[in-house]
Design a protein around this motif. Structure first.
Motif, PDB file in Angstrom:
ATOM      1  N   PRO A   3      -3.817  10.058   2.265  1.00 23.51           N
ATOM      2  CA  PRO A   3      -2.429   9.739   2.624  1.00 23.51           C
ATOM      3  C   PRO A   3      -2.265   8.409   3.368  1.00 23.51           C
ATOM      4  O   PRO A   3      -1.262   7.724   3.207  1.00 23.51           O
ATOM      5  N   VAL A   4      -3.247   8.031   4.170  1.00 17.90           N
ATOM      6  CA  VAL A   4      -3.150   6.756   4.892  1.00 17.90           C
ATOM      7  C   VAL A   4      -3.159   5.597   3.899  1.00 17.90           C
ATOM      8  O   VAL A   4      -2.358   4.660   4.015  1.00 17.90           O
ATOM      9  N   LYS A   5      -4.029   5.672   2.905  1.00 18.84           N
ATOM     10  CA  LYS A   5      -4.105   4.611   1.897  1.00 18.84           C
ATOM     11  C   LYS A   5      -2.775   4.466   1.163  1.00 18.84           C
ATOM     12  O   LYS A   5      -2.276   3.350   0.984  1.00 18.84           O
ATOM     13  N   GLN A  10       2.330   1.639   0.077  1.00 18.43           N
ATOM     14  CA  GLN A  10       3.786   1.604   0.002  1.00 18.43           C
ATOM     15  C   GLN A  10       4.350   0.547   0.940  1.00 18.43           C
ATOM     16  O   GLN A  10       5.248  -0.207   0.572  1.00 18.43           O
ATOM     17  N   GLU A  11       3.811   0.471   2.134  1.00 18.06           N
ATOM     18  CA  GLU A  11       4.266  -0.526   3.100  1.00 18.06           C
ATOM     19  C   GLU A  11       4.024  -1.943   2.577  1.00 18.06           C
ATOM     20  O   GLU A  11       4.890  -2.818   2.687  1.00 18.06           O
ATOM     21  N   MET A  47       4.393   6.174  -7.824  1.00 12.78           N
ATOM     22  CA  MET A  47       5.453   6.795  -7.036  1.00 12.78           C
ATOM     23  C   MET A  47       5.677   6.047  -5.727  1.00 12.78           C
ATOM     24  O   MET A  47       6.817   5.845  -5.307  1.00 12.78           O
ATOM     25  N   ARG A  48       4.614   5.609  -5.096  1.00  8.59           N
ATOM     26  CA  ARG A  48       4.754   4.856  -3.843  1.00  8.59           C
ATOM     27  C   ARG A  48       5.410   3.503  -4.082  1.00  8.59           C
ATOM     28  O   ARG A  48       6.173   3.017  -3.249  1.00  8.59           O
TER      29      ARG A  48
END
Length: 87
Positions: A3-5, A10-11, A47-48
């Motif tokens: 999840p961090v990746k 996304q950021e 999706m991100r």
């Protein structure tokens, strides 16, 4: 699975989109943003990328999004096609 990746991805996409669109200020007419996700797998990076675009909060008619998902695994391609159809 990481999840961090995916959050960092996304950021990064959001920041790139924001900066890229900011550099086109003053350009008239609708803009097209094209994102290519190479090694898309079953779609979490796709999706991100879409979520990052949605974060921009631009008027719906001013910026359009086109996403290309590039994947060599035939099983993942089938999954991506179904995801595209229903999302």
């Amino acid at each position: 699975k990481d999840p961090v990746k995916y959050t960092k991805y996304q950021e990064a996409v959001y920041l790139a989109l924001r900066d890229g669109l900011a550099s086109n200020v003053g350009v008239s007419g609708p803009k097209l943003v094209t994102i290519a996700v190479c090694g898309a797998g079953r779609g979490p990076l796709v999706m991100r990328s879409i979520r990052a675009f949605q974060q921009l909060q631009t008027p719906a008619d001013s910026v359009n999004l086109k996403v290309f998902a590039v994947e060599k695994n035939p099983s993942a391609v089938v999954y991506l096609k179904s995801m595209a159809k229903f999302n």
